[in-house]
Design an enzyme around this catalytic site. Structure first.
Site, PDB file in Angstrom:
ATOM      1  CD  GLU A 195     106.549   8.086 -30.286  1.00 43.40           C
ATOM      2  OE1 GLU A 195     107.293   8.281 -31.264  1.00 43.40           O
ATOM      3  OE2 GLU A 195     106.148   8.983 -29.560  1.00 43.40           O
ATOM      4  N   PRO A 196     106.481   2.181 -32.020  1.00 47.62           N
ATOM      5  CG  PRO A 196     105.947  -0.048 -31.602  1.00 47.62           C
ATOM      6  CD  PRO A 196     105.925   1.314 -30.975  1.00 47.62           C
ATOM      7  N   GLY A 197     106.373   1.619 -35.539  1.00 45.96           N
ATOM      8  CA  GLY A 197     105.503   1.590 -36.717  1.00 45.96           C
ATOM      9  C   GLY A 197     105.907   0.424 -37.593  1.00 45.96           C
ATOM     10  NE  ARG A 198     111.197   1.056 -41.080  1.00 42.26           N
ATOM     11  CZ  ARG A 198     111.152   1.778 -42.207  1.00 42.26           C
ATOM     12  NH1 ARG A 198     110.925   1.182 -43.356  1.00 42.26           N
ATOM     13  NH2 ARG A 198     111.345   3.087 -42.182  1.00 42.26           N
ATOM     14  NE  ARG A 251     109.891   1.772 -47.116  1.00 42.56           N
ATOM     15  CZ  ARG A 251     110.938   0.976 -47.135  1.00 42.56           C
ATOM     16  NH1 ARG A 251     110.933  -0.126 -47.862  1.00 42.56           N
ATOM     17  NH2 ARG A 251     111.995   1.240 -46.420  1.00 42.56           N
ATOM     18  CB  CYS A 256     104.819   8.294 -67.732  1.00 42.96           C
ATOM     19  SG  CYS A 256     103.502   7.454 -68.589  1.00 42.96           S
ATOM     20  CD  GLU A 257     107.891  10.550 -63.093  1.00 38.63           C
ATOM     21  OE1 GLU A 257     109.133  10.738 -63.108  1.00 38.63           O
ATOM     22  OE2 GLU A 257     107.057  11.447 -63.203  1.00 38.63           O
TER      23      GLU A 257
HETATM   24  C1  LIG Z   1     107.748   7.781 -37.891  1.00 43.40           C
HETATM   25  C2  LIG Z   1     107.787   7.905 -36.424  1.00 43.40           C
HETATM   26  C3  LIG Z   1     107.740   6.760 -35.619  1.00 43.40           C
HETATM   27  C4  LIG Z   1     107.718   5.358 -36.169  1.00 43.40           C
HETATM   28  O1  LIG Z   1     108.894   5.030 -36.793  1.00 43.40           O
HETATM   29  P1  LIG Z   1     109.161   3.484 -37.224  1.00 43.40           P
HETATM   30  O2  LIG Z   1     110.506   3.522 -37.808  1.00 43.40           O
HETATM   31  O3  LIG Z   1     108.123   3.134 -38.221  1.00 43.40           O
HETATM   32  O4  LIG Z   1     109.076   2.672 -35.997  1.00 43.40           O
HETATM   33  C5  LIG Z   1     107.731   6.942 -34.249  1.00 43.40           C
HETATM   34  N1  LIG Z   1     107.763   8.177 -33.706  1.00 43.40           N
HETATM   35  C6  LIG Z   1     107.817   9.298 -34.449  1.00 43.40           C
HETATM   36  C7  LIG Z   1     107.844  10.618 -33.807  1.00 43.40           C
HETATM   37  C8  LIG Z   1     107.829   9.205 -35.831  1.00 43.40           C
HETATM   38  O5  LIG Z   1     107.908  10.306 -36.579  1.00 43.40           O
END
Ligand SMILES: *Cc1c(COP(=O)(O)O)cnc(C)c1O
Length: 403
Positions: free
Chosen positions: A259-262, A298, A328-329
Site C-alpha cells: 500500500e504505497p502512498g508517498r 508538513r 498568522c502563525e
Molecule cells: C498512510 C498509510 C499507508 C501509506 O503510507 P506511505 O508512507 O505514504 O506509503 C499505507 N497503509 C496504511 C494503513 C496507511 O495508514
C-alpha cells in the site's frame, strides 16, 4: 524539465503540479519488484486523493487503500474495482462499516476487538458476510519520525499478536465474518529495510500458526511506508524491499498486497509559489511567498524538510533566509536558514517533493482558498482541481446569516 514560469503565468500561483509520468515510473518499478508473486499494489489514497491521481493509478491496475468511507467513494468514482479496495483506520463509524460491507470491497482492516464485534453486528443486520483482515502491531521500531511511526505498542494502530489470534478464531467461527487477510503497517518514510523484514518475520509466523488451526488466509498486506528522498536520505530499493518481504513467506500461498502512498506521489509533486516580499530584521532575512501552511502543512506539522528552488534572474550572492507564508502563525514556514539569492517581487519559489501529504492536509485557515491542482502527462498540462474561490469557502455558512 518543467516550465514553471509558463505554468505560473497560465494557471497563477500558488499551484500544485503533479507529474503523472513520474508516478507511472514509480508504480511500474514497484510492480516489477513484486512480480515473482501474485500481488496487488493498492495506492494509499490519503497521500494524494485527487480523483485524477487515483484514476491514473487505477488505469495501471492499482487497488486503493482507504482510511475513510469518503476515500472509498473516491476510489469507486475513479474506477478502482471493488475487489481491489481496502478500508483501514482505528475509528470507523457504524455508517462507514455498513457502507463498506454493502459496497462489497475486498476487505475491512480491523484494528481492535471492539471493532470486530461492531462489524459482526452490522454484517448480521445486513444478513451479509463481511471479509476482514486484522491489522497486527508487531512492536517493531521503524526508525522514522515519531509522528509517522505506527508499529510500536505506544502507537494507537492495530492489535497485539495474541489479541489478533483470538480475533481470528472468533471471526472464523462467525457466520457473518470471513477472515481473509492479515495486515501490518509499521510507519511511513521508512529508509531502513531491517524493521520491515523483522516485522514480516513475526507476521508470517502468525500466518503459519493460524494455518495450524485451519484458518487459511489469502492476503498478506505489508502496508506502505517506503521512504523517498526529500534531501540526502538513502532509500530502500523496491527490489530489495520486495525480496525482504517475500523471503519471509516461504511455503505460504498468499497474494501480497502493498500500500504505497508517498513512494508513488511525493517526488512527482511541486508546490509552485511566487515571491511577494523580502524582509530583513535585526536577526533574520525572510522571504514572504504567496503559498502558506494551509496549502502545505508538513514543515509546520513535523518540521519536515522540503527542497526549495528559486527561479530568478538574480545573480546576487546566496544568503540564508526563512521562507514564510502569509498566515498568522509563526509555524507558517517552508524552510529555515535556506541559502537563496536576493529575490524580486514575482520571482518563483518551487517547493519540491510536495506530491504526498501536501494538498490533502490543506485547509482554509485564514479564509484562504486552496490552490488549483495541475497534472502533467506526455508534456501536456491540465487542470485536475479548480482553485477555490471566496464563494466556495462561504457557501455552507452564508444561508445562516441573520437579519
Ligand atoms: C498512510 C498509510 C499507508 C501509506 O503510507 P506511505 O508512507 O505514504 O506509503 C499505507 N497503509 C496504511 C494503513 C496507511 O495508514
Amino acid at each position: 524539465m518543467i516550465n514553471f514560469k509558463e505554468l505560473a503565468s497560465k494557471y497563477k500561483t500558488p499551484l500544485y503540479i503533479y507529474d503523472l509520468d513520474y508516478m507511472t515510473k514509480q508504480f511500474e518499478e514497484l510492480k516489477e519488484a513484486f512480480k515473482a508473486r501474485k500481488s496487488i499494489l493498492a495506492y494509499a489514497v490519503k497521500a494524494n486523493s485527487n480523483l485524477s491521481v487515483i484514476q491514473h493509478f487505477a488505469k495501471m491496475g492499482a487497488g486503493a487503500d482507504c482510511v475513510s468511507i469518503g476515500e472509498v467513494r473516491r476510489a469507486f468514482l475513479a474506477g478502482v474495482p471493488s475487489y481491489k479496495i481496502f478500508f483501514s483506520g482505528v475509528g470507523k463509524t457504524d455508517d462507514e462499516i455498513r457502507e463498506a460491507i454493502e459496497k462489497d470491497i475486498l476487505y475491512i482492516n480491523v484494528e481492535s476487538e471492539a471493532e470486530l464485534a461492531r462489524i459482526e453486528l452490522i454484517a448480521r443486520e445486513l444478513k451479509m458476510k463481511s471479509r476482514i483482515s486484522i491489522r497486527v502491531n508487531p512492536n517493531i521500531d521503524p526508525k522514522t519520525h515519531p509522528y509517522i511511526s505506527t508499529g510500536l505498542h505506544d502507537n494507537k494502530f492495530g492489535v497485539e499478536i495474541d489479541t489478533a489470534k483470538r480475533m481470528y478464531i472468533k471471526a472464523n467461527n462467525s457466520d457473518f465474518l470471513n477472515p481473509v487477510g492479515i495486515h501490518f503497517h509499521i510507519g511511513s518514510q521508512l529508509t531502513e529495510l531491517q524493521p520491515i523484514y523483522e516485522a514480516s518475520v513475526i507476521v508470517a509466523d502468525m500466518v503459519r500458526s493460524l494455518e495450524a488451526i485451519d484458518i487459511n488466509l489469502k492476503f498478506y498486506d505489508v502496508g506502505g511506508g517506503l521512504g523517498i528522498k526529500y534531501d540526502k536520505e538513502t532509500t530502500i530499493k523496491p527490489y530489495d524491499y520486495a525480496q525482504a518481504v517475500l523471503s519471509t513467506l516461504k511455503g505460504l500461498d498468499l497474494t501480497v498486497i502493498c500500500e504505497p502512498g508517498r513512494f508513488l506521489t511525493a517526488n512527482a509533486g511541486y508546490f509552485l509559489t511566487k515571491v511577494m516580499y523580502e524582509k530583513q530584521n535585526a536577526a533574520k532575512r525572510f522571504v514572504v511567498i504567496d503559498g502558506a501552511m494551509n496549502d502545505l502543512l508538513r514543515p509546520a506539522l513535523y518540521g519536515a524538510y522540503h527542497k526549495i528552488e528559486a527561479i530568478t534572474d538574480s545573480k546576487s550572492e546566496l544568503s540564508k533566509a526563512d521562507i514564510v507564508g502569509p498566515v498568522c502563525e509563526s509555524g507558517d514556514f517552508f524552510a529555515k536558514d535556506y541559502a537563496l539569492p536576493n529575490l524580486e517581487h514575482n520571482d518563483l519559489i518551487v517547493v519540491h517533493s510536495a506530491g504526498a501529504y501536501g494538498f490533502g492536509m490543506g485547509s482554509n485557515y485564514n479564509t484562504r482558498g486552496r490552490s488549483a491542482e495541475i497534472a502533467l502527462k506526455d508534456g501536456k498540462a491540465r487542470v485536475i482541481r479548480k482553485r477555490e474561490e471566496f464563494e466556495d469557502l462561504i457557501s455552507l455558512e452564508k444561508e445562516f446569516l441573520q437579519d
